[in-house]
Motif scaffolding. Structure first.
Motif, PDB file in Angstrom:
ATOM      1  N   GLU A 203      53.181  36.740  46.893  1.00  0.00           N
ATOM      2  CA  GLU A 203      53.138  37.538  45.666  1.00  0.00           C
ATOM      3  C   GLU A 203      51.741  37.526  45.056  1.00  0.00           C
ATOM      4  O   GLU A 203      51.252  38.561  44.589  1.00  0.00           O
ATOM      5  CB  GLU A 203      54.154  37.007  44.659  1.00  0.00           C
ATOM      6  CG  GLU A 203      55.592  37.261  45.057  1.00  0.00           C
ATOM      7  CD  GLU A 203      56.592  36.573  44.136  1.00  0.00           C
ATOM      8  OE1 GLU A 203      56.183  36.070  43.059  1.00  0.00           O
ATOM      9  OE2 GLU A 203      57.777  36.541  44.499  1.00  0.00           O
TER      10      GLU A 203
ATOM     11  N   ASP B  55      49.523  39.764  47.107  1.00  0.00           N
ATOM     12  CA  ASP B  55      49.857  41.163  46.834  1.00  0.00           C
ATOM     13  C   ASP B  55      49.264  41.617  45.503  1.00  0.00           C
ATOM     14  O   ASP B  55      48.690  42.710  45.410  1.00  0.00           O
ATOM     15  CB  ASP B  55      51.376  41.368  46.837  1.00  0.00           C
ATOM     16  CG  ASP B  55      51.977  41.280  48.229  1.00  0.00           C
ATOM     17  OD1 ASP B  55      51.228  41.377  49.234  1.00  0.00           O
ATOM     18  OD2 ASP B  55      53.211  41.111  48.331  1.00  0.00           O
ATOM     19  N   ARG B  56      49.373  40.776  44.462  1.00  0.00           N
ATOM     20  CA  ARG B  56      48.786  41.117  43.156  1.00  0.00           C
ATOM     21  C   ARG B  56      47.271  41.238  43.262  1.00  0.00           C
ATOM     22  O   ARG B  56      46.661  42.131  42.671  1.00  0.00           O
ATOM     23  CB  ARG B  56      49.156  40.067  42.103  1.00  0.00           C
ATOM     24  CG  ARG B  56      50.571  40.161  41.603  1.00  0.00           C
ATOM     25  CD  ARG B  56      50.809  39.282  40.374  1.00  0.00           C
ATOM     26  NE  ARG B  56      50.376  37.905  40.535  1.00  0.00           N
ATOM     27  CZ  ARG B  56      51.114  36.921  41.038  1.00  0.00           C
ATOM     28  NH1 ARG B  56      52.354  37.153  41.440  1.00  0.00           N
ATOM     29  NH2 ARG B  56      50.638  35.693  41.132  1.00  0.00           N
ATOM     30  N   HIS B  57      46.661  40.340  44.028  1.00  0.00           N
ATOM     31  CA  HIS B  57      45.205  40.374  44.215  1.00  0.00           C
ATOM     32  C   HIS B  57      44.782  41.695  44.864  1.00  0.00           C
ATOM     33  O   HIS B  57      43.841  42.339  44.399  1.00  0.00           O
ATOM     34  CB  HIS B  57      44.775  39.183  45.086  1.00  0.00           C
ATOM     35  CG  HIS B  57      43.322  39.154  45.398  1.00  0.00           C
ATOM     36  ND1 HIS B  57      42.370  38.845  44.454  1.00  0.00           N
ATOM     37  CD2 HIS B  57      42.648  39.398  46.545  1.00  0.00           C
ATOM     38  CE1 HIS B  57      41.170  38.899  45.005  1.00  0.00           C
ATOM     39  NE2 HIS B  57      41.315  39.234  46.276  1.00  0.00           N
TER      40      HIS B  57
ATOM     41  N   GLU C 152      46.435  44.505  44.827  1.00  0.00           N
ATOM     42  CA  GLU C 152      46.681  45.589  43.866  1.00  0.00           C
ATOM     43  C   GLU C 152      45.529  45.689  42.861  1.00  0.00           C
ATOM     44  O   GLU C 152      45.085  46.791  42.528  1.00  0.00           O
ATOM     45  CB  GLU C 152      48.004  45.357  43.129  1.00  0.00           C
ATOM     46  CG  GLU C 152      49.215  45.597  44.004  1.00  0.00           C
ATOM     47  CD  GLU C 152      50.511  45.111  43.378  1.00  0.00           C
ATOM     48  OE1 GLU C 152      50.502  44.659  42.208  1.00  0.00           O
ATOM     49  OE2 GLU C 152      51.548  45.170  44.074  1.00  0.00           O
ATOM     50  N   ARG C 153      45.048  44.543  42.388  1.00  0.00           N
ATOM     51  CA  ARG C 153      43.920  44.555  41.452  1.00  0.00           C
ATOM     52  C   ARG C 153      42.654  45.084  42.114  1.00  0.00           C
ATOM     53  O   ARG C 153      41.892  45.832  41.497  1.00  0.00           O
ATOM     54  CB  ARG C 153      43.676  43.147  40.902  1.00  0.00           C
ATOM     55  CG  ARG C 153      44.720  42.708  39.926  1.00  0.00           C
ATOM     56  CD  ARG C 153      44.339  41.360  39.298  1.00  0.00           C
ATOM     57  NE  ARG C 153      45.528  40.709  38.798  1.00  0.00           N
ATOM     58  CZ  ARG C 153      45.921  39.491  39.128  1.00  0.00           C
ATOM     59  NH1 ARG C 153      45.194  38.747  39.940  1.00  0.00           N
ATOM     60  NH2 ARG C 153      47.018  38.983  38.624  1.00  0.00           N
TER      61      ARG C 153
END
Length: 75
Positions: free
Chosen positions: A46, A49-51, A53-54
């Protein structure tokens, strides 16, 4: 080594990632040779994935900024 880190440095990095809940470590032996396997934990997946997306949002913003800046230069 693949990472260029010493065994001690790699061990410290892996330990911190494990303590942060980002990876899971399994230590076994193959014959008499120790073997360490590190894999992403669900929380680590997770976080990655957030990294990404950023980073994608940053890329989009930078592309838009570049297009506006280029347009202004042409005016």
């Amino acid at each position: 080594s693949l990472t260029g880190l010493t065994k001690g440095n790699l061990s410290n990095h892996l330990q911190r990632l494990e303590q942060g809940g980002l990876i899971e470590i399994v230590k076994t032996f193959r014959g008499r040779t120790p073997r360490t396997v590190a894999s992403l934990s669900p929380g680590g997946r997770e976080a990655i994935d957030r990294h990404w997306e950023r980073l994608e949002a940053l890329r989009v913003a930078a592309t838009a900024f570049g297009a506006v800046h280029q347009q202004r230069e042409q005016e």
